[in-house]
Scaffold this active site. Structure first.
Site, mmCIF file in Angstrom:
data_model
loop_
_atom_site.group_PDB
_atom_site.id
_atom_site.type_symbol
_atom_site.label_atom_id
_atom_site.label_comp_id
_atom_site.label_asym_id
_atom_site.label_seq_id
_atom_site.Cartn_x
_atom_site.Cartn_y
_atom_site.Cartn_z
ATOM 1 N N ARG A 16 0.851 -1.196 0.000
ATOM 2 C CA ARG A 16 0.000 0.000 0.000
ATOM 3 C C ARG A 16 0.881 1.239 0.000
ATOM 4 N NH1 ARG A 16 -2.383 0.611 6.195
ATOM 5 N NH2 ARG A 16 -0.380 0.468 7.271
ATOM 6 N N MET A 18 3.159 4.421 -0.553
ATOM 7 C CA MET A 18 4.250 4.705 -1.482
ATOM 8 C C MET A 18 4.850 3.434 -2.067
ATOM 9 S SD MET A 18 6.434 8.045 -0.348
ATOM 10 C CE MET A 18 6.878 7.463 1.294
ATOM 11 N N ASP A 37 5.792 -7.566 2.083
ATOM 12 C CA ASP A 37 4.973 -6.875 3.081
ATOM 13 C C ASP A 37 4.468 -7.921 4.063
ATOM 14 O OD1 ASP A 37 3.152 -4.962 4.387
ATOM 15 O OD2 ASP A 37 3.379 -3.788 2.561
ATOM 16 N N ASP A 61 8.666 -9.893 6.662
ATOM 17 C CA ASP A 61 8.882 -9.114 7.880
ATOM 18 C C ASP A 61 10.318 -8.609 7.822
ATOM 19 O OD1 ASP A 61 9.458 -8.158 10.399
ATOM 20 O OD2 ASP A 61 8.857 -9.979 11.472
ATOM 21 N N ASN A 88 11.593 0.598 1.692
ATOM 22 C CA ASN A 88 10.459 1.505 1.839
ATOM 23 C C ASN A 88 9.626 1.228 3.093
ATOM 24 O OD1 ASN A 88 8.161 3.329 0.651
ATOM 25 N ND2 ASN A 88 7.192 1.348 1.039
ATOM 26 N N TYR A 153 10.137 7.789 15.409
ATOM 27 C CA TYR A 153 10.144 7.895 13.949
ATOM 28 C C TYR A 153 11.284 8.789 13.480
ATOM 29 C CZ TYR A 153 8.308 8.595 9.213
ATOM 30 O OH TYR A 153 8.151 8.653 7.843
ATOM 31 N N LYS A 157 14.690 7.866 11.255
ATOM 32 C CA LYS A 157 14.927 8.476 9.946
ATOM 33 C C LYS A 157 16.222 9.288 9.922
ATOM 34 C CE LYS A 157 11.241 6.760 8.063
ATOM 35 N NZ LYS A 157 11.355 5.681 7.050
ATOM 36 N N VAL A 186 2.919 13.445 1.879
ATOM 37 C CA VAL A 186 2.473 12.628 0.759
ATOM 38 C C VAL A 186 1.122 12.028 1.113
ATOM 39 C CG1 VAL A 186 3.058 10.725 -0.790
ATOM 40 C CG2 VAL A 186 4.881 12.067 0.272
#
Length: 253
Positions: A16, A18, A37, A61, A88, A153, A157, A186
């Site tokens: 799903r 991006m 996924d 995973d 991703n 998060y 990143k 996005v």
């Protein structure tokens, strides 16, 4: 000739958002793609729509070494090699540092950072055998600036930037390029979830703060990822590519 003709790519988190967009765009550009996924029904549906000659789905995973072994084996067995890895897959947990359970913090780091590290590690051998390749790590603008409620998060990143640069240093000798992409706002399920978490933020004010005053469509990120995966980006490695409508360029008064 299409940009990715002859390339074989593994895209994590491809069921799903991006990741799904990347898979569609890569196939449109001539690549053969394996999407991984944990959302099996959605992932299988994406692969079925793209067709078995162009796309396969594998349960993956990203925190599991066995999962990486199986996903890469699927790409090599189905399409003969591995040229491109798009790291991703990612998750987001919104909570202040004071309120976040340690388990949630570790879960985000495991998926967003350790999962990418495992991907880089396991891609080295098949990409070297293929004569080189491209790894694209999907980070975020939160890899450059912090955001209240996104400590895990943002930490993951930020760290992904360091991983990308170190991997570029180590893997250049094998003809493997490693770059990071940093999307802003996005239109994806994760972004919607984040927007709901930040219900106190006025969406119009957020958009007005950037030169291109709108959210991005997923394919606008996919085009950049495809460029970095292609031979057109043959001299780009260890670099950071921001696609955020100019949000990080400075305040838009």
């Amino acid at each position: 000739m299409k940009r990715l003709d002859g390339k074989v790519a593994l895209i994590t988190g491809g069921a799903r958002g991006m990741g799904k967009s990347h898979a569609r765009h890569f196939v449109a550009e001539g690549a053969r793609v394996v999407i991984g996924d944990v959302l099996d029904e959605r992932g299988a549906a994406v692969a079925d729509k793209l067709g078995p000659d162009a796309c396969r789905y594998v349960h993956h995973d990203v925190t599991s070494e066995d999962g990486w072994t199986a996903a890469i084996a699927t790409a090599v067995e189905a399409f003969g090699k591995l040229d491109v890895l798009v790291n991703n897959a990612g998750i987001l947990r919104h909570s202040t540092i004071a309120d976040m359970p340690l388990a949630d913090f570790r879960e985000v780091l495991d998926v967003n950072l350790v999962g990418c590290w495992l991907g880089v590690k396991h891609a080295i051998a098949p990409m070297t055998e293929a004569g080189g390749g491209s790894i694209v790590n999907v980070s975020s603008i939160e890899g450059f600036v912090g955001a209240a409620g996104l400590s895990a998060y943002s930490a993951s990143k930020f760290a992904l930037r360091g991983l990308t640069k170190t991997a570029a240093q180590e893997l250049g000798q094998y003809g493997i390029r490693v770059n990071s992409v940093h999307p802003g706002g996005v239109l994806t399920p994760m972004s919607v979830g984040a927007a709901q978490a930040f219900s106190h933020v006025d969406p119009e004010a957020f958009l007005k703060a950037q030169p291109i005053a709108r959210f991005a469509e997923s394919v606008e990120v996919s085009r950049l990822v495809a460029f970095l995966a292609s031979d057109e980006a043959s001299y780009a490695t260890g670099a950071e590519f921001v696609v955020d409508g100019g949000l990080l360029s400075g305040p838009n008064y």
